[in-house]
Motif scaffolding. Structure first.
Motif, PDB file in Angstrom:
ATOM      1  N   VAL A 118       1.119  -0.970   0.008  1.00  0.00           N
ATOM      2  CA  VAL A 118      -0.331   0.044   0.162  1.00  0.00           C
ATOM      3  C   VAL A 118       0.603   1.509  -0.407  1.00  0.00           C
ATOM      4  O   VAL A 118       0.549   2.069  -0.763  1.00  0.00           O
ATOM      5  N   ALA A 119       1.877   1.206   0.955  1.00  0.00           N
ATOM      6  CA  ALA A 119       2.863   3.005   1.127  1.00  0.00           C
ATOM      7  C   ALA A 119       3.727   3.244  -0.685  1.00  0.00           C
ATOM      8  O   ALA A 119       3.337   3.570  -1.173  1.00  0.00           O
ATOM      9  N   GLY A 120       3.534   1.312  -1.192  1.00  0.00           N
ATOM     10  CA  GLY A 120       4.336   1.494  -2.013  1.00  0.00           C
ATOM     11  C   GLY A 120       3.139   2.246  -3.491  1.00  0.00           C
ATOM     12  O   GLY A 120       3.890   3.104  -4.506  1.00  0.00           O
ATOM     13  N   VAL A 121       2.006   1.985  -3.550  1.00  0.00           N
ATOM     14  CA  VAL A 121       1.063   2.460  -4.422  1.00  0.00           C
ATOM     15  C   VAL A 121       1.056   3.662  -4.339  1.00  0.00           C
ATOM     16  O   VAL A 121       1.006   4.383  -4.881  1.00  0.00           O
ATOM     17  N   LEU A 122       0.937   4.216  -3.450  1.00  0.00           N
ATOM     18  CA  LEU A 122       0.416   5.683  -2.508  1.00  0.00           C
ATOM     19  C   LEU A 122       1.448   6.440  -3.272  1.00  0.00           C
ATOM     20  O   LEU A 122       1.146   7.391  -3.652  1.00  0.00           O
ATOM     21  N   ALA A 123       3.273   6.119  -3.005  1.00  0.00           N
ATOM     22  CA  ALA A 123       3.967   6.566  -3.145  1.00  0.00           C
ATOM     23  C   ALA A 123       3.934   7.406  -4.360  1.00  0.00           C
ATOM     24  O   ALA A 123       4.225   8.457  -4.724  1.00  0.00           O
ATOM     25  N   HIS A 124       3.572   6.423  -4.813  1.00  0.00           N
ATOM     26  CA  HIS A 124       3.112   6.118  -6.810  1.00  0.00           C
ATOM     27  C   HIS A 124       2.638   7.107  -7.751  1.00  0.00           C
ATOM     28  O   HIS A 124       2.938   7.914  -8.154  1.00  0.00           O
ATOM     29  N   GLU A 125       1.339   7.281  -6.386  1.00  0.00           N
ATOM     30  CA  GLU A 125       0.629   8.572  -7.086  1.00  0.00           C
ATOM     31  C   GLU A 125       1.001   9.928  -5.923  1.00  0.00           C
ATOM     32  O   GLU A 125       0.645  10.906  -7.063  1.00  0.00           O
ATOM     33  N   VAL A 126       2.022  10.156  -4.758  1.00  0.00           N
ATOM     34  CA  VAL A 126       2.376  11.313  -4.396  1.00  0.00           C
ATOM     35  C   VAL A 126       2.999  11.511  -5.505  1.00  0.00           C
ATOM     36  O   VAL A 126       2.991  13.257  -6.215  1.00  0.00           O
ATOM     37  N   SER A 127       3.844  11.076  -6.219  1.00  0.00           N
ATOM     38  CA  SER A 127       5.490  10.974  -7.217  1.00  0.00           C
ATOM     39  C   SER A 127       4.641  11.793  -8.688  1.00  0.00           C
ATOM     40  O   SER A 127       4.588  13.253  -8.907  1.00  0.00           O
ATOM     41  N   HIS A 128       3.261  11.267  -8.997  1.00  0.00           N
ATOM     42  CA  HIS A 128       2.404  11.473  -9.993  1.00  0.00           C
ATOM     43  C   HIS A 128       2.514  13.340  -9.593  1.00  0.00           C
ATOM     44  O   HIS A 128       2.505  14.257 -10.642  1.00  0.00           O
ATOM     45  N   ILE A 129       2.092  13.432  -7.778  1.00  0.00           N
ATOM     46  CA  ILE A 129       1.444  15.194  -8.111  1.00  0.00           C
ATOM     47  C   ILE A 129       2.744  15.423  -8.266  1.00  0.00           C
ATOM     48  O   ILE A 129       3.160  16.884  -8.572  1.00  0.00           O
ATOM     49  N   ARG A 130       4.168  15.551  -7.271  1.00  0.00           N
ATOM     50  CA  ARG A 130       4.770  16.220  -7.361  1.00  0.00           C
ATOM     51  C   ARG A 130       5.765  16.470  -8.927  1.00  0.00           C
ATOM     52  O   ARG A 130       6.486  17.149  -9.025  1.00  0.00           O
ATOM     53  N   HIS A 131       5.478  15.488  -9.731  1.00  0.00           N
ATOM     54  CA  HIS A 131       5.854  15.829 -11.479  1.00  0.00           C
ATOM     55  C   HIS A 131       5.212  16.063 -12.320  1.00  0.00           C
ATOM     56  O   HIS A 131       5.244  16.197 -13.103  1.00  0.00           O
ATOM     57  N   LYS A 132       3.785  16.172 -11.326  1.00  0.00           N
ATOM     58  CA  LYS A 132       2.564  17.367 -12.387  1.00  0.00           C
ATOM     59  C   LYS A 132       2.394  16.730 -13.138  1.00  0.00           C
ATOM     60  O   LYS A 132       2.178  17.430 -15.070  1.00  0.00           O
ATOM     61  N   ASP A 133       2.541  15.399 -13.208  1.00  0.00           N
ATOM     62  CA  ASP A 133       2.541  14.432 -13.801  1.00  0.00           C
ATOM     63  C   ASP A 133       0.477  14.679 -15.209  1.00  0.00           C
ATOM     64  O   ASP A 133       0.010  14.618 -16.078  1.00  0.00           O
ATOM     65  N   MET A 134      -0.421  15.770 -13.814  1.00  0.00           N
ATOM     66  CA  MET A 134      -1.761  15.546 -14.300  1.00  0.00           C
ATOM     67  C   MET A 134      -1.482  16.494 -15.505  1.00  0.00           C
ATOM     68  O   MET A 134      -2.497  16.470 -16.713  1.00  0.00           O
ATOM     69  N   ARG A 135      -0.849  17.734 -14.514  1.00  0.00           N
ATOM     70  CA  ARG A 135      -1.211  18.683 -15.840  1.00  0.00           C
ATOM     71  C   ARG A 135      -0.055  18.681 -17.455  1.00  0.00           C
ATOM     72  O   ARG A 135      -0.579  19.088 -18.725  1.00  0.00           O
ATOM     73  N   VAL A 136       0.694  17.594 -17.586  1.00  0.00           N
ATOM     74  CA  VAL A 136       2.123  16.774 -18.100  1.00  0.00           C
ATOM     75  C   VAL A 136       1.079  15.950 -19.681  1.00  0.00           C
ATOM     76  O   VAL A 136       0.579  16.805 -20.805  1.00  0.00           O
ATOM     77  N   LEU A 137      -0.220  15.664 -18.576  1.00  0.00           N
ATOM     78  CA  LEU A 137      -0.701  14.764 -19.813  1.00  0.00           C
ATOM     79  C   LEU A 137      -2.098  15.399 -20.212  1.00  0.00           C
ATOM     80  O   LEU A 137      -2.685  15.143 -21.283  1.00  0.00           O
ATOM     81  N   GLY A 138      -2.652  16.566 -19.447  1.00  0.00           N
ATOM     82  CA  GLY A 138      -3.905  17.084 -19.817  1.00  0.00           C
ATOM     83  C   GLY A 138      -2.671  18.441 -20.876  1.00  0.00           C
ATOM     84  O   GLY A 138      -3.625  18.396 -22.271  1.00  0.00           O
ATOM     85  N   ILE A 139      -1.985  18.578 -21.278  1.00  0.00           N
ATOM     86  CA  ILE A 139      -1.269  19.053 -22.159  1.00  0.00           C
ATOM     87  C   ILE A 139      -1.601  18.166 -23.583  1.00  0.00           C
ATOM     88  O   ILE A 139      -1.851  19.059 -24.449  1.00  0.00           O
ATOM     89  N   ALA A 140      -0.428  17.387 -23.022  1.00  0.00           N
ATOM     90  CA  ALA A 140      -0.719  16.981 -24.678  1.00  0.00           C
ATOM     91  C   ALA A 140      -2.513  15.717 -24.610  1.00  0.00           C
ATOM     92  O   ALA A 140      -1.653  15.922 -26.438  1.00  0.00           O
ATOM     93  N   ASP A 141      -3.225  16.137 -24.111  1.00  0.00           N
ATOM     94  CA  ASP A 141      -3.866  15.733 -24.620  1.00  0.00           C
ATOM     95  C   ASP A 141      -5.084  16.800 -25.155  1.00  0.00           C
ATOM     96  O   ASP A 141      -5.306  16.216 -26.114  1.00  0.00           O
ATOM     97  N   GLY A 142      -4.819  17.486 -25.121  1.00  0.00           N
ATOM     98  CA  GLY A 142      -5.284  18.768 -25.979  1.00  0.00           C
ATOM     99  C   GLY A 142      -4.235  19.338 -26.840  1.00  0.00           C
ATOM    100  O   GLY A 142      -5.290  19.912 -27.450  1.00  0.00           O
ATOM    101  N   VAL A 143      -3.264  19.209 -27.256  1.00  0.00           N
ATOM    102  CA  VAL A 143      -2.624  18.955 -28.215  1.00  0.00           C
ATOM    103  C   VAL A 143      -3.318  17.817 -29.353  1.00  0.00           C
ATOM    104  O   VAL A 143      -3.424  17.838 -31.054  1.00  0.00           O
ATOM    105  N   SER A 144      -3.435  16.759 -28.515  1.00  0.00           N
ATOM    106  CA  SER A 144      -3.317  15.645 -29.528  1.00  0.00           C
ATOM    107  C   SER A 144      -5.240  15.750 -30.331  1.00  0.00           C
ATOM    108  O   SER A 144      -5.903  16.058 -31.350  1.00  0.00           O
ATOM    109  N   ARG A 145      -5.994  16.570 -29.509  1.00  0.00           N
ATOM    110  CA  ARG A 145      -7.282  17.442 -29.836  1.00  0.00           C
ATOM    111  C   ARG A 145      -7.153  18.422 -30.497  1.00  0.00           C
ATOM    112  O   ARG A 145      -8.193  18.306 -31.984  1.00  0.00           O
ATOM    113  N   ILE A 146      -6.631  19.143 -30.328  1.00  0.00           N
ATOM    114  CA  ILE A 146      -6.190  20.143 -31.631  1.00  0.00           C
ATOM    115  C   ILE A 146      -5.553  19.249 -33.046  1.00  0.00           C
ATOM    116  O   ILE A 146      -6.334  20.098 -34.349  1.00  0.00           O
TER     117      ILE A 146
END
Length: 326
Positions: free
Chosen positions: A135-163
């Motif tokens: 459980v610690a490993g899974v939660l750390a993985h998700e916290v790392s997504h937040i730390r690395h701003k992955d949701m924003r990066v993937l959101g930009i990529a999704d927007g570019v794909s839509r364009i």
């Protein structure tokens, strides 16, 4: 703190992510030039830059509401809250995300939001089959997504794909209307333009998938750096691969190995490759370097999180009009 091997790998993954987004932007710019010349090229570049700075942000609360997630109070599971707080502290996030519980037997965990407004959700099913170290490993993985701003990066990529998709459809319509006159003057250039317009969305989608896989590797390495324990996350991925290999529903945390889906078409890397990289990254960590508390049992929240959901843990995911499983 991350060791040199992990730091080097994370840096390499970030460079790869930057190159992939740059490549996607180049495809959009090329279509813009084909459709509108220098002006179209400039507008395409400007649109990509605007997407990078003004990318739409989906409210974490909206996503969590769709999953019927409930914030976990400390009184419900103090061990789990303490573990999560320690991971967040090590990640040095500017604002501490909240931890949510989803009363579903689906095997799922995910992060939503930005560093300033984020949350991590984990399902009842996941907490049931994983031990505290996993459980610690899974939660750390998700916290790392937040730390690395992955949701924003993937959101930009999704927007570019839509364009890209929108420009491609517009170009194909223009091409269809220009076919009669073009055929009278030779259609070789028209054929090249048609190939570009048809293939561009597929090319950007493939780069978007590659970007997603790179960010998953990045989050795995970040999790090892946060926990000081490669074995916990590796064990969780292996266990979840076995648990989901015979089911019919996708699970967004671990890449599911199938015979029909090529690696380049997956959002997540193959589990065996992830485990190999995790173990390699964690070899220099010693057991006593882990700062995780010694939990006595799997920290699954008590059922009474909300009166209307008491004893109503769903057995599996349901289909939603937006295509979400929850």
């Amino acid at each position: 703190m991350p060791n040199d091997h992990i730091t080097s790998n994370i840096r390499g993954n970030r460079i790869q992510s930057g190159l992939l987004i740059f490549g996607m932007a180049c495809v959009v710019a090329l279509i813009g030039y084909v459709l509108g010349g220098p002006l179209g090229f400039g507008l395409a570049i400007a649109t990509c830059l605007a997407m990078a700075f003004l990318s739409p942000r989906v409210s974490p609360q909206l996503v969590l509401k769709m999953y019927k997630a409930q914030e976990i109070p400390r009184s419900s599971s103090p061990e789990l809250i303490d573990l999560f707080a320690q991971l967040v502290q090590r990640a040095e996030l500017p604002v501490s995300p909240k931890l949510y519980y989803i009363p579903s037997r689906t095997l799922n965990a995910f992060a939503v939001g930005s560093q300033r407004d984020s949350a991590v959700a984990i399902t009842d099913g996941l907490l049931r089959i994983l031990n505290p170290r996993e459980v610690a490993g899974v939660l750390a993985h998700e916290v790392s997504h937040i730390r690395h701003k992955d949701m924003r990066v993937l959101g930009i990529a999704d927007g570019v794909s839509r364009i890209t998709g929108g420009l491609s459809q517009m170009g194909q319509l223009m091409l269809f209307l220009a076919v009669p006159s073009a055929m009278m003057n030779g259609g070789y250039m028209l054929l090249l333009v048609a190939i570009l317009l048809i293939s561009a969305p597929m090319i950007n989608n493939l780069m978007q998938l590659a970007l997603s896989r790179a960010r998953e590797f990045n989050a795995d390495l970040g999790a090892v750096a946060l926990t000081g324990d490669a074995g916990g996350l590796a064990s969780a991925l292996t266990k979840l691969e076995r648990a989901t290999s015979g089911g019919g529903f996708p699970w967004i945390f671990a890449g599911r190995k199938t015979q029909t889906t090529p690696a380049m078409l997956r959002t997540h890397p193959p589990t065996d490759e992830r485990v190999r990289r995790i173990i390699a990254a964690g070899e220099s960590f010693l057991a006593d370097q882990s700062v995780l508390p010694q939990l006595q049992h799997t920290p699954r929240p008590r059922q009474r999180l909300a009166p209307h959901d008491q004893n109503r843990v769903r057995k599996g995911p349901r289909w939603h009009v937006a295509g979400l499983w929850y």
